[in-house]
Design a protein around this motif. Structure first.
Motif, PDB file in Angstrom:
ATOM      1  N   ALA A 296       0.807  -1.221   0.000  1.00  0.00           N
ATOM      2  CA  ALA A 296       0.000   0.000   0.000  1.00  0.00           C
ATOM      3  C   ALA A 296       0.845   1.279   0.000  1.00  0.00           C
ATOM      4  O   ALA A 296       0.309   2.365  -0.164  1.00  0.00           O
ATOM      5  N   ASP A 297       2.161   1.161   0.175  1.00  0.00           N
ATOM      6  CA  ASP A 297       3.040   2.337   0.282  1.00  0.00           C
ATOM      7  C   ASP A 297       3.365   2.872  -1.104  1.00  0.00           C
ATOM      8  O   ASP A 297       4.012   2.205  -1.899  1.00  0.00           O
ATOM      9  N   ARG A 298       2.931   4.087  -1.387  1.00  0.00           N
ATOM     10  CA  ARG A 298       3.147   4.704  -2.704  1.00  0.00           C
ATOM     11  C   ARG A 298       4.409   5.570  -2.736  1.00  0.00           C
ATOM     12  O   ARG A 298       4.826   6.027  -3.795  1.00  0.00           O
ATOM     13  N   SER A 299       5.042   5.805  -1.600  1.00  0.00           N
ATOM     14  CA  SER A 299       6.177   6.729  -1.541  1.00  0.00           C
ATOM     15  C   SER A 299       7.510   6.095  -1.910  1.00  0.00           C
ATOM     16  O   SER A 299       8.412   6.781  -2.398  1.00  0.00           O
ATOM     17  N   LEU A 300       7.670   4.820  -1.678  1.00  0.00           N
ATOM     18  CA  LEU A 300       8.988   4.201  -1.794  1.00  0.00           C
ATOM     19  C   LEU A 300       9.548   4.192  -3.205  1.00  0.00           C
ATOM     20  O   LEU A 300      10.753   4.403  -3.402  1.00  0.00           O
ATOM     21  N   GLU A 301       8.715   3.955  -4.192  1.00  0.00           N
ATOM     22  CA  GLU A 301       9.203   3.923  -5.567  1.00  0.00           C
ATOM     23  C   GLU A 301       9.812   5.262  -5.967  1.00  0.00           C
ATOM     24  O   GLU A 301      10.909   5.324  -6.529  1.00  0.00           O
ATOM     25  N   GLY A 302       9.136   6.350  -5.649  1.00  0.00           N
ATOM     26  CA  GLY A 302       9.642   7.677  -5.980  1.00  0.00           C
ATOM     27  C   GLY A 302      10.918   8.019  -5.235  1.00  0.00           C
ATOM     28  O   GLY A 302      11.746   8.784  -5.726  1.00  0.00           O
ATOM     29  N   LEU A 303      11.087   7.455  -4.049  1.00  0.00           N
ATOM     30  CA  LEU A 303      12.287   7.703  -3.264  1.00  0.00           C
ATOM     31  C   LEU A 303      13.441   6.781  -3.661  1.00  0.00           C
ATOM     32  O   LEU A 303      14.578   7.006  -3.242  1.00  0.00           O
ATOM     33  N   GLY A 304      13.137   5.738  -4.422  1.00  0.00           N
ATOM     34  CA  GLY A 304      14.180   4.798  -4.826  1.00  0.00           C
ATOM     35  C   GLY A 304      14.527   3.777  -3.758  1.00  0.00           C
ATOM     36  O   GLY A 304      15.578   3.141  -3.805  1.00  0.00           O
ATOM     37  N   ILE A 305      13.638   3.584  -2.788  1.00  0.00           N
ATOM     38  CA  ILE A 305      13.877   2.644  -1.685  1.00  0.00           C
ATOM     39  C   ILE A 305      13.263   1.294  -2.023  1.00  0.00           C
ATOM     40  O   ILE A 305      12.124   1.216  -2.471  1.00  0.00           O
ATOM     41  N   HIS A 306      14.034   0.240  -1.760  1.00  0.00           N
ATOM     42  CA  HIS A 306      13.565  -1.130  -1.987  1.00  0.00           C
ATOM     43  C   HIS A 306      13.721  -1.926  -0.700  1.00  0.00           C
ATOM     44  O   HIS A 306      14.784  -1.889  -0.076  1.00  0.00           O
ATOM     45  N   VAL A 307      12.679  -2.635  -0.311  1.00  0.00           N
ATOM     46  CA  VAL A 307      12.716  -3.490   0.869  1.00  0.00           C
ATOM     47  C   VAL A 307      13.122  -4.884   0.412  1.00  0.00           C
ATOM     48  O   VAL A 307      12.471  -5.473  -0.454  1.00  0.00           O
ATOM     49  N   LEU A 308      14.195  -5.395   0.991  1.00  0.00           N
ATOM     50  CA  LEU A 308      14.686  -6.721   0.614  1.00  0.00           C
ATOM     51  C   LEU A 308      14.081  -7.832   1.445  1.00  0.00           C
ATOM     52  O   LEU A 308      13.787  -8.906   0.945  1.00  0.00           O
ATOM     53  N   ARG A 309      13.912  -7.547   2.753  1.00  0.00           N
ATOM     54  CA  ARG A 309      13.347  -8.572   3.633  1.00  0.00           C
ATOM     55  C   ARG A 309      12.774  -7.912   4.878  1.00  0.00           C
ATOM     56  O   ARG A 309      13.232  -6.844   5.275  1.00  0.00           O
ATOM     57  N   ALA A 310      11.807  -8.605   5.470  1.00  0.00           N
ATOM     58  CA  ALA A 310      11.198  -8.152   6.719  1.00  0.00           C
ATOM     59  C   ALA A 310      10.519  -9.343   7.366  1.00  0.00           C
ATOM     60  O   ALA A 310       9.550  -9.878   6.826  1.00  0.00           O
ATOM     61  N   SER A 311      11.065  -9.791   8.492  1.00  0.00           N
ATOM     62  CA  SER A 311      10.441 -10.877   9.243  1.00  0.00           C
ATOM     63  C   SER A 311      11.031 -10.926  10.639  1.00  0.00           C
ATOM     64  O   SER A 311      12.175 -10.526  10.860  1.00  0.00           O
TER      65      SER A 311
END
Length: 137
Positions: free
Chosen positions: A17-32
């Motif tokens: 649902a996060d629309r901000s990350l693409e424009g900022l160039g941030i990529h989430v690799l993992r979360a657990s």
């Protein structure tokens, strides 16, 4: 590129649902399990007047890793307070890696520590306090 298989629910739902990350160039690799990793490659457009990465972008990367780690414990954890110490500058073409880990979790409150690195060099240290949102109908 986000790797949904390495991202646990409900963090995966929040990320979708996060629309901000693409424009900022941030990529989430993992979360657990109270940990998360997010990355950002510094482009010339991200440089400030000193020719280094804008501190707000470094903060955004750290805050993203915070949010992903925090939300592995349940949906609706938001940043209530955060601080960052900038240790060394991030330069154009540096790949910044933010590694987050929940250090404290009790009831609706948690504290998450994040270290942002460029290779072996520490760029910033972030500590955030999260609180579970009270969702109303």
């Amino acid at each position: 590129m986000n790797q949904p298989a390495l991202i646990a629910d409900p963090a995966r739902s929040m990320l979708a649902a996060d629309r901000s990350l693409e424009g900022l160039g941030i990529h989430v690799l993992r979360a657990s399990e109270g940990r998360a990793t997010a990355v950002l490659t510094v482009t010339p457009e991200m440089a400030n007047g000193h020719g280094i990465a804008h501190g707000g972008l470094v903060f955004a990367l750290a805050d993203t890793a915070f949010a992903m780690a925090a939300n592995t414990f349940g949906a609706g954890i938001a940043t209530a307070e955060a601080s960052i110490s900038y240790i060394s500058p991030a330069h154009i073409a540096d790949e910044l890696v933010a590694s987050a880990e929940v250090a404290f979790h009790e009831g609706r409150r948690m504290i998450v520590d994040v270290v942002v690195r460029a290779g072996e060099r520490t760029v910033a240290i972030y500590r955030g306090t999260g609180r579970a949102l009270r969702l109303t109908d």
